[in-house]
Every structure is written in structure tokens, then in C-alpha cells.
Motif scaffolding. Structure first.
Motif, PDB file in Angstrom:
ATOM      1  N   PHE A  99       0.966  -1.274   0.065  1.00 35.98           N
ATOM      2  CA  PHE A  99      -0.115  -0.196   0.135  1.00 35.98           C
ATOM      3  C   PHE A  99       0.974   1.155  -0.082  1.00 35.98           C
ATOM      4  N   HIS A 100       0.534   2.123  -0.856  1.00 31.08           N
ATOM      5  CA  HIS A 100       1.345   3.474  -1.041  1.00 31.08           C
ATOM      6  C   HIS A 100       0.416   4.420   0.036  1.00 31.08           C
ATOM      7  N   MET A 101       1.138   5.103   0.667  1.00 30.10           N
ATOM      8  CA  MET A 101       0.496   6.339   1.540  1.00 30.10           C
ATOM      9  C   MET A 101       1.388   7.608   0.859  1.00 30.10           C
ATOM     10  N   ILE A 102       0.636   8.429   0.149  1.00 29.13           N
ATOM     11  CA  ILE A 102       1.350   9.392  -0.673  1.00 29.13           C
ATOM     12  C   ILE A 102       0.773  10.824  -0.386  1.00 29.13           C
ATOM     13  N   PRO A 103       1.350  11.596   0.651  1.00 31.98           N
ATOM     14  CA  PRO A 103       0.898  12.954   0.683  1.00 31.98           C
ATOM     15  C   PRO A 103       0.762  13.495  -0.464  1.00 31.98           C
ATOM     16  N   LYS A 104      -0.255  14.546  -0.287  1.00 30.16           N
ATOM     17  CA  LYS A 104      -0.719  15.472  -1.447  1.00 30.16           C
ATOM     18  C   LYS A 104      -0.368  16.951  -0.883  1.00 30.16           C
ATOM     19  N   PRO A 105       0.592  17.504  -0.907  1.00 32.23           N
ATOM     20  CA  PRO A 105       0.660  18.861   0.049  1.00 32.23           C
ATOM     21  C   PRO A 105       0.277  19.744  -0.894  1.00 32.23           C
ATOM     22  N   ASN A 106       0.230  19.787  -2.352  1.00 34.11           N
ATOM     23  CA  ASN A 106      -0.193  20.846  -3.279  1.00 34.11           C
ATOM     24  C   ASN A 106      -0.742  19.962  -4.442  1.00 34.11           C
ATOM     25  N   GLU A 107      -1.136  20.961  -5.512  1.00 38.26           N
ATOM     26  CA  GLU A 107      -1.486  20.335  -6.821  1.00 38.26           C
ATOM     27  C   GLU A 107      -0.442  19.718  -7.621  1.00 38.26           C
ATOM     28  N   LYS A 108       0.721  20.172  -7.430  1.00 37.86           N
ATOM     29  CA  LYS A 108       1.780  19.661  -8.107  1.00 37.86           C
ATOM     30  C   LYS A 108       2.539  18.236  -7.850  1.00 37.86           C
ATOM     31  N   GLU A 109       2.363  18.130  -6.533  1.00 33.38           N
ATOM     32  CA  GLU A 109       3.135  17.048  -5.903  1.00 33.38           C
ATOM     33  C   GLU A 109       2.159  15.977  -5.650  1.00 33.38           C
ATOM     34  N   GLY A 110       2.717  14.884  -5.410  1.00 30.93           N
ATOM     35  CA  GLY A 110       1.729  13.535  -4.985  1.00 30.93           C
ATOM     36  C   GLY A 110       1.263  12.944  -6.074  1.00 30.93           C
ATOM     37  N   LEU A 111       0.197  12.204  -5.933  1.00 31.48           N
ATOM     38  CA  LEU A 111      -0.253  11.376  -7.003  1.00 31.48           C
ATOM     39  C   LEU A 111      -1.165  12.089  -7.747  1.00 31.48           C
ATOM     40  N   GLY A 112      -1.243  11.941  -9.352  1.00 28.94           N
ATOM     41  CA  GLY A 112      -1.969  12.661 -10.066  1.00 28.94           C
ATOM     42  C   GLY A 112      -2.961  11.567 -10.684  1.00 28.94           C
ATOM     43  N   ILE A 113      -4.018  11.786 -10.857  1.00 27.19           N
ATOM     44  CA  ILE A 113      -4.839  10.510 -11.104  1.00 27.19           C
ATOM     45  C   ILE A 113      -6.193  10.863 -12.191  1.00 27.19           C
ATOM     46  N   GLY A 114      -6.318  10.353 -13.288  1.00 27.20           N
ATOM     47  CA  GLY A 114      -7.359  10.459 -14.254  1.00 27.20           C
ATOM     48  C   GLY A 114      -8.276   9.452 -13.837  1.00 27.20           C
ATOM     49  N   TRP A 115      -9.527   9.968 -14.171  1.00 28.75           N
ATOM     50  CA  TRP A 115     -10.774   9.085 -13.744  1.00 28.75           C
ATOM     51  C   TRP A 115     -11.678   9.045 -15.148  1.00 28.75           C
ATOM     52  N   PRO A 116     -11.436   7.885 -15.901  1.00 29.89           N
ATOM     53  CA  PRO A 116     -12.082   7.938 -17.076  1.00 29.89           C
ATOM     54  C   PRO A 116     -13.338   7.410 -17.061  1.00 29.89           C
ATOM     55  N   GLN A 117     -14.313   8.135 -16.754  1.00 30.47           N
ATOM     56  CA  GLN A 117     -15.795   7.581 -16.449  1.00 30.47           C
ATOM     57  C   GLN A 117     -16.074   7.056 -17.742  1.00 30.47           C
ATOM     58  N   GLN A 118     -17.380   6.079 -17.622  1.00 32.75           N
ATOM     59  CA  GLN A 118     -17.859   5.579 -18.558  1.00 32.75           C
ATOM     60  C   GLN A 118     -19.236   5.507 -18.539  1.00 32.75           C
ATOM     61  N   GLN A 119     -20.174   5.592 -19.508  1.00 30.33           N
ATOM     62  CA  GLN A 119     -21.772   5.421 -19.214  1.00 30.33           C
ATOM     63  C   GLN A 119     -21.980   4.020 -18.836  1.00 30.33           C
ATOM     64  N   THR A 120     -23.103   4.154 -18.072  1.00 25.45           N
ATOM     65  CA  THR A 120     -23.370   2.631 -17.394  1.00 25.45           C
ATOM     66  C   THR A 120     -24.544   2.151 -17.971  1.00 25.45           C
TER      67      THR A 120
END
Length: 136
Positions: A99-120
Motif C-alpha cells: 500500500f502506498h501512502m502518498i501525501p498530497k501537499p499541493n496540486e503539483k506534488e503527489g499522485l495525479g489521477i485521471g478518472w475515465p468515467q464511462q456510461q453505465t
């Protein structure tokens, strides 16, 4: 899949590879990631070797969530991501549950995530849910 003898995390657990430990118990180990996405990026691993969540005994899995508290306290992170991947196409690189625990101190640091939603398709979703319920 890496063998127990060649698994980098098993070697860290045995002390063959150094790590900066944040917490250790009989069943888990928390340590800082050597390639962090942000300051304080930590890993929490079960000491039982297994590639995917289903490979880890319940008593080891149950301790992991509580062990994530230690890197959170050590880093003081208030915004963070908890990440756990299973399998290559799900972006798992090391074949040992972690398990990764990744601090997100600001918009530029940490994990960036895309969330490609689909129609259900609600009917297919309902059928899938009913199928899953029948197997439990």
C-alpha cells in the motif's frame, strides 16, 4: 512473479536491503519509498509474501489498515492518497502486496489521477450485481 528469495520487499523485511522504517510489527512493515511522488511517500507491506490481496491471510490484511496510521502520523499529512494495485495491467510493479501512502501537499506534488468515467448500462450493472450476490 518474483520468487520469495528475489522479492525486493521480502529482502527489505529480512534486512538484506536497507530501508527507513516508520513502523514494524510481527505482520507488517512501513517504510519510506525510495522513489517518492512527494515528501513522506511511504509503503506499508505485509510480511507474508503474496502478489495480490487474495494471496494474503486475513490476519495479516487486517493489520495493514491500522499500520497505515504510522506513516500518516510521521508525515503529518492531512491530504493524501492510499493506493494498492493488483496485477500488471493495474500498474502493480512489485509482486508483493503493498500500500502506498502518498501525501498530497499541493496540486503539483503527489499522485495525479485521471478518472475515465464511462456510461453505465443499468440493466447489465444490475445483472452483474445479482450474479455477484448469488456467489457469496
Amino acid at each position: 512473479m518474483a520468487s520469495l528469495a528475489s522479492c525486493i520487499f521480502c529482502r527489505i523485511i529480512k534486512g538484506e536491503i536497507p530501508s527507513f522504517k516508520l513502523f514494524e510489527s510481527d505482520k507488517t512493515l512501513a517504510f519510506l519509498d525510495i522513489n517518492p511522488l512527494s515528501r513522506g511517500h511511504a509503503l506499508v507491506i505485509p510480511k507474508h509474501h503474496g502478489a495480490k490481496l487474495a494471496d494474503i491471510p486475513d490476519d495479516h490484511l487486517s493489520e495493514i489498515l491500522a499500520s497505515l496510521w504510522y506513516p500518516l502520523q510521521a508525515t503529518g499529512a492531512t491530504d493524501y492518497n492510499l493506493l494498492q494495485n493488483n496485477g500488471r495491467i493495474a500498474h502493480q510493479v512489485v509482486d508483493h502486496v503493498h500500500f502506498h501512502m502518498i501525501p498530497k501537499p499541493n496540486e503539483k506534488e503527489g499522485l495525479g489521477i485521471g478518472w475515465p468515467q464511462q456510461q453505465t448500462d443499468m440493466e447489465k450493472l444490475k445483472a452483474l450485481f445479482e450474479d455477484l450476490k448469488s456467489r457469496m
